[in-house]
Motif scaffolding. Structure first.
Motif, short mmCIF file in Angstrom:
data_model
loop_
_atom_site.label_atom_id
_atom_site.label_comp_id
_atom_site.label_asym_id
_atom_site.label_seq_id
_atom_site.Cartn_x
_atom_site.Cartn_y
_atom_site.Cartn_z
N GLY A 79 -2.52 9.29 10.40
CA GLY A 79 -1.17 9.58 10.89
C GLY A 79 -1.20 10.72 11.89
N ARG A 80 -0.12 11.42 11.98
CA ARG A 80 -0.02 12.59 12.85
C ARG A 80 -0.81 13.73 12.26
N ASP A 81 -1.25 14.60 13.13
CA ASP A 81 -1.90 15.81 12.64
C ASP A 81 -0.85 16.92 12.48
N GLU A 82 0.14 16.91 13.37
CA GLU A 82 1.11 18.01 13.35
C GLU A 82 2.45 17.55 13.90
N MET A 83 3.49 18.27 13.54
CA MET A 83 4.80 17.98 14.13
C MET A 83 5.77 19.12 13.86
N ILE A 84 6.80 19.14 14.70
CA ILE A 84 7.86 20.13 14.53
C ILE A 84 9.01 19.45 13.79
N ILE A 85 9.57 20.15 12.81
CA ILE A 85 10.78 19.62 12.17
C ILE A 85 11.94 20.52 12.53
N GLU A 86 13.13 19.98 12.43
CA GLU A 86 14.32 20.71 12.90
C GLU A 86 15.41 20.67 11.84
N ALA A 87 16.18 21.76 11.74
CA ALA A 87 17.35 21.77 10.85
C ALA A 87 18.39 22.69 11.45
N THR B 112 6.26 7.91 24.82
CA THR B 112 6.84 9.19 25.24
C THR B 112 5.90 10.30 24.79
N ILE B 113 6.11 11.49 25.32
CA ILE B 113 5.20 12.60 25.00
C ILE B 113 5.21 12.90 23.51
N ASP B 114 6.40 12.85 22.91
CA ASP B 114 6.51 13.29 21.52
C ASP B 114 6.23 12.18 20.50
N SER B 115 6.28 10.94 20.94
CA SER B 115 6.15 9.82 20.01
C SER B 115 4.72 9.30 20.01
N GLN B 116 4.11 9.24 18.83
CA GLN B 116 2.71 8.78 18.76
C GLN B 116 2.65 7.31 18.36
N ASP B 117 1.67 6.62 18.94
CA ASP B 117 1.47 5.21 18.56
C ASP B 117 0.72 5.17 17.22
N LEU B 118 1.46 4.93 16.15
CA LEU B 118 0.86 4.84 14.82
C LEU B 118 1.01 3.42 14.27
N LEU B 119 0.96 2.43 15.18
CA LEU B 119 1.20 1.06 14.77
C LEU B 119 0.27 0.62 13.64
N GLY C 105 0.82 -1.20 0.00
CA GLY C 105 0.00 0.00 0.00
C GLY C 105 0.85 1.26 0.00
N VAL C 106 0.21 2.37 -0.32
CA VAL C 106 0.88 3.66 -0.27
C VAL C 106 0.02 4.56 0.60
N SER C 107 0.65 5.27 1.53
CA SER C 107 -0.12 6.15 2.40
C SER C 107 0.42 7.56 2.34
N ASP C 108 -0.50 8.53 2.33
CA ASP C 108 -0.06 9.92 2.39
C ASP C 108 -0.24 10.49 3.80
N ALA C 109 -0.53 9.61 4.76
CA ALA C 109 -0.64 10.08 6.15
C ALA C 109 0.74 10.55 6.64
N MET C 110 0.73 11.54 7.52
CA MET C 110 2.00 12.09 8.01
C MET C 110 2.55 11.23 9.14
N VAL C 111 3.82 10.88 9.04
CA VAL C 111 4.42 10.02 10.04
C VAL C 111 5.88 10.42 10.23
N SER C 112 6.32 10.37 11.47
CA SER C 112 7.70 10.76 11.79
C SER C 112 8.46 9.57 12.37
N GLN C 113 9.75 9.59 12.19
CA GLN C 113 10.58 8.54 12.82
C GLN C 113 10.46 8.58 14.34
N LEU C 114 10.07 9.72 14.87
CA LEU C 114 9.80 9.86 16.31
C LEU C 114 8.77 8.84 16.78
N ASP C 115 7.86 8.48 15.87
CA ASP C 115 6.72 7.64 16.24
C ASP C 115 7.07 6.16 16.34
N LEU C 116 8.29 5.83 15.96
CA LEU C 116 8.65 4.40 16.04
C LEU C 116 8.67 3.92 17.49
#
Ligand code: NG6
Ligand code: CA
Length: 520
Positions: free
Chosen positions: A429-437, A412-419, A387-398
């Motif tokens: 997937g996630r509704d929102e997230m912060i990215i960093e650079a 953890t507070i920042d990691s969502q259960d997206l099993l 399958g292909v999903s366009d839901a938003m997911v972060s490595q944080l969620d692992l």
């Protein structure tokens, strides 16, 4: 009469109990608890961009092994590393904590101390509690020791102290000293009579450097990378000694592959977690002779072909050991792509029509999408439908998702259960997230990306990447404008306000002082 009825009832109950207990025994015998725990392998590339796999639209570069897995698994088109550089992304993946919460989660020199607190929860620690054997093979780059490491003794704290039962790593990056492999805290093949010394500030007397000895180089430096020379390649940092322990760059892919395969074979009879962290296509790009010229794109393309081959071989091992349907594979990259990251290696000249970031803007180090949006897929034979999903997911969620997979109640507070999403059973997937650079942060919510104003150059000329620094806010609708060309702050001020509020609710209000990108 009364007595007779009771007797019959008792026999009935005894029989019932007997049958029930037999059934229980059968069930337990058929499905022993250990067998329900899948192995987990995270394969993590270094600097692989969103557009570098056939499955993500690459046409010039061939990645058949990766494509086969991605197309037979769940492929995410909105999958993110938490950061646009390595150390923070790895930190976030392993701890489930946003990297900007830890001031030390920045690109680290090879002498940096371990940045994960040994008391902090991590994926390997969590899995260990559920009976997993845990291992890491490949790049580490999360710091080692607690300052002033003696490389000639057992190096600690390190992977072991944050949850890995087994580790076979390179300390930082392929372009940083020490250029040696470290197995369970010990430098491999070290001759005690030729101790290793490392210094990131000054050279050791009489030792050649990239800066002073260009005649010794077989790869030239473009920016940075002009300290100690190992195997004709100038590195970041100064190193002395450890001659017998120094790695051969061209053999690194084979070396780590053999270690990853051996790990699987050693632990096939117990649930295991392997973090297999590739060094490609990070600089210096040093494909084995078998892959030189394989991509037609010079060393950068060649090491991607090499990495693809490694993954194919690794999966063959899982298959021949009968583990493919018992192993969840997660594949991703620690940050987006960079073409010239400090060496003259023909990567720009031979890039041709290949677009490492696909249609995305920016690249490694950037707050634009290409910095953090990366290839990301899960594969588990017979358990995840293609399958292909366009839901938003972060490595944080692992962290929280893998915890759910193994019935751990940790999160953890920042990691969502997206099993369910990872297993293809949901598209939420996630509704929102912060990215960093490079210590700057931006915000993703729904279809939108918001980048606060930052001082500093719009483009880093050395690596030729747009960093997303600007005097004003930037707001993009990624659904309509994936390449972030139309800043909508003027036409949609309400959305901008909403995004700023939601961003600051997580991030707090941030002091946006000058954030020069220091590449040294
Ligand atoms: C930069 C290096 C770059 C790379 C990066 C880390 C210079 C000039 N540039 O400082 O080559 O090593 O650090 O990359 O030294 S990362 O993927 O591990 O974050
Ligand atoms: Ca990286």
């Amino acid at each position: 009469m009364k007595k007779y009825i009771n007797f019959e009832l008792i026999i009935f109950l005894v029989l019932l109990l007997f049958v029930a207990s037999c059934k229980n025994e059968n069930e337990i015998a058929e499905v022993p608890e250990e067998n329900t725990k899948p192995n987990i392998v995270i394969i993590y590339a270094d600097d692989l961009g969103y557009g570098e796999m056939g499955a993500y639209g690459a046409t010039e570069l061939k990645t058949p092994n990766l494509d086969k897995l991605a197309n037979a698994g769940m492929r995410f088109t909105n999958g993110y590393a938490s950061s646009a550089t390595c150390t923070p992304s790895r930190y976030a993946l392993l701890t489930g904590e946003y990297p900007w919460r830890n001031k030390r989660a920045k690109i680290l020199p090879g002498t940096a101390p371990l940045i994960i607190d040994t008391a902090q929860p991590t994926i390997p620690k969590m899995l260990k509690k559920q009976g997993y054997h845990t291992g890491i093979v490949g790049k580490w780059h999360l710091g080692l020791g607690s300052g002033n490491v003696n490389w000639n003794e057992r190096i600690k704290p390190g992977p072991d102290e944050v949850g890995f039962d087994y580790s076979h790593i390179l300390a930082a990056t392929q372009d940083r000293v020490p250029t040696v492999y470290i197995e369970n805290g010990h430098v491999v093949n070290l001759d005690p009579n030729d101790p290793i010394e490392i210094n990131y500030k000054e050279n050791f007397e009489g030792e050649p450097t990239g800066l002073n000895n260009p005649e010794m180089l077989n790869m030239k430096w473009h920016h940075g990378h002009n300290n100690s020379i190992v195997n004709g390649i100038p590195r970041i940092g100064f190193m002395k000694g450890g001659e017998t322990a120094r790695w051969i760059d061209e053999d690194m892919a084979d070396y780590f592959l053999a270690e990853a395969q051996a790990y699987v074979k050693r632990h096939k009879d117990e649930p295991f977690f392997l973090f297999y962290t590739l060094q490609q296509p990070h600089v210096p790009r040093t494909p084995h002779a078998r892959f030189v010229g394989s991509s037609g794109m010079g060393p950068r393309g060649d090491v991607i072909v090499e990495a693809d081959w490694m993954i194919g071989e690794f999966v063959k091992t899982l298959e021949s050991e009968g583990l493919l349907d018992k192993t969840l594979i997660v594949f991703s990259s620690d940050n987006g792509p960079v073409v010239n990251d400090g060496y003259y290696d023909d990567s720009e000249e031979k890039l041709g029509n290949h677009k490492p970031a696909g249609a995305l803007r920016g690249g490694k180090y950037s707050l634009f999408e290409a910095g953090t949006r990366v290839p990301f897929f899960t594969f588990w034979k017979d358990n995840i439908k293609p399958g292909v999903s366009d839901a938003m997911v972060s490595q944080l969620d692992l962290f929280s998702s893998l915890a759910a997979l193994v019935s751990s109640d940790e999160s953890t507070i920042d990691s969502q259960d997206l099993l369910d999403l990872f297993l293809g059973k949901s598209n939420i997937g996630r509704d929102e997230m912060i990215i960093e650079a490079t210590s700057r942060t931006a915000f993703r919510k729904g279809d939108w990306a918001m980048i606060p104003p930052y001082k500093g150059p719009a483009v880093n000329r050395q690596v030729n990447i747009e960093l997303a620094n600007a005097d004003d806010y930037q707001l993009y609708n990624l659904k309509e404008d994936i390449s972030q060309q139309n800043n909508l702050i003027k036409s949609n001020p309400e959305k901008l306000q909403e995004m700023i509020l939601a961003y600051e609710a997580i991030r707090g209000s941030v002091n946006r002082k000058t954030q020069a990108l220091e590449l040294k």
